[in-house]
Design a protein around this motif. Sequence first.
Motif, PDB file in Angstrom:
ATOM      1  N   SER A   1       0.755  -1.244   0.029  1.00  0.00           N
ATOM      2  CA  SER A   1      -0.048  -0.048  -0.050  1.00  0.00           C
ATOM      3  C   SER A   1       0.839   1.250  -0.210  1.00  0.00           C
ATOM      4  O   SER A   1       2.195   1.265   0.654  1.00  0.00           O
ATOM      5  CB  SER A   1      -0.779  -0.040   1.222  1.00  0.00           C
ATOM      6  N   TYR A   2       0.356   2.479  -0.772  1.00  0.00           N
ATOM      7  CA  TYR A   2       1.232   3.480  -0.788  1.00  0.00           C
ATOM      8  C   TYR A   2       0.244   4.777  -0.214  1.00  0.00           C
ATOM      9  O   TYR A   2      -0.879   4.734  -1.173  1.00  0.00           O
ATOM     10  CB  TYR A   2       2.122   3.724  -2.243  1.00  0.00           C
ATOM     11  N   VAL A   3       0.666   5.513   0.267  1.00  0.00           N
ATOM     12  CA  VAL A   3      -0.220   6.907   0.693  1.00  0.00           C
ATOM     13  C   VAL A   3       0.833   8.020   0.568  1.00  0.00           C
ATOM     14  O   VAL A   3       1.910   8.084   1.271  1.00  0.00           O
ATOM     15  CB  VAL A   3      -1.176   6.689   2.224  1.00  0.00           C
ATOM     16  N   ASN A   4       0.306   9.099  -0.049  1.00  0.00           N
ATOM     17  CA  ASN A   4       0.928  10.224  -0.349  1.00  0.00           C
ATOM     18  C   ASN A   4       0.849  11.099   0.876  1.00  0.00           C
ATOM     19  O   ASN A   4      -0.063  11.555   1.491  1.00  0.00           O
ATOM     20  CB  ASN A   4       0.431  11.121  -1.422  1.00  0.00           C
ATOM     21  N   ASN A   5       1.837  11.334   1.332  1.00  0.00           N
ATOM     22  CA  ASN A   5       2.054  12.637   2.419  1.00  0.00           C
ATOM     23  C   ASN A   5       2.004  13.876   1.830  1.00  0.00           C
ATOM     24  O   ASN A   5       3.139  14.302   1.524  1.00  0.00           O
ATOM     25  CB  ASN A   5       3.455  12.227   3.477  1.00  0.00           C
TER      26      ASN A   5
END
Length: 339
Positions: free
Chosen positions: A175-179
């Motif tokens: 999973s990847y979430v942008n900060n």
Amino acid sequence: MEKTLVIVESPFQLLSAYEYASRYNSSIYDIVIVETGSKNNTQQMQETLAILGGDFYQSVSIIKRSCFFIFSILFKAIKSSKMNYKKILIGDYRSNYIRIIESRVNANTVVLDDGIALISSIHDIVEKNKSLISDTMISKLLSVLIRDVTRKRYSVFSMIPKNILLRAHSTTVDSYVNNDFSRIKELFSKKNDTRREHEVSKVCIIGSPLSDLNYLSEDVYIAALEQFIRFHDCMGNVLYIPHRRENPSKLDRISNELQVEVKLLSNPIEISVLQGEIYAETYISITSAALYSLSKMLQDKNFYHVYLNECYYSPNINVDVFEKAYDLLGTSTSRFVYE
């Protein structure tokens, strides 16, 4: 309510943890700060915690980085029901100590931003590599403590765009979430802008320990910055914010030869800028991730990265990481090529 363990080693990792915790506030967060041996680093993290406030965490522990640290955490993780975590947030996947702990805590792992360093460790994260980074005898002995992590879920919470971070990888993270720093910006949005014109520096240089870590010579580092200063005709009106790993003798040279004011900060530069402690029209650096993060937080400012060709780096240095760093900086900053 579910619980989350946070293990961080730097102020920027702590900012990332705050951003994550503020966004996903349905969990209880326990923070472990790992001392790296740098007094300034520990002080910055304590100051950062004080500014961020205690609403986003339940407890904070500060522990020295050592074999005792590993075993004490593992003992608590195994013996205490209070360590029944759903997630573990880690600040640096390259850290042998953190790698050992996160492999043994039965929880999904979220890898936080550690600036440019995340680019160099993403391969191990994607491949779920269980080996330690260092090849020393101690590391080989400690490696027996690492459990197989191939079945664990690894998420990345990063300011680095996914296409840049995972470039050249055939597989991806779970999973990847942008900060986007939205919570950090919101926290400081109510601060009044009370600067006076004479407090504004024309240029703020964000320091980097490239020469201190022997990636390039100190002479090249200083010459590259001097070329930028002279090209933009801002000699005498420059502020230099050193990285905590830069040595005092180098900072003396920079102050004297480049005629700049060297300013030591008690907080991460992002907080110092958002609080109004630093004002500049232009921000520059060679490879600092802070240049990228600030470019996402500030409006109507100029941002430059100083590009160094491969020939300027020390022999046997893998420049691929630096090229990826330049690719990242190129998405939001202008390029100045040192010749």
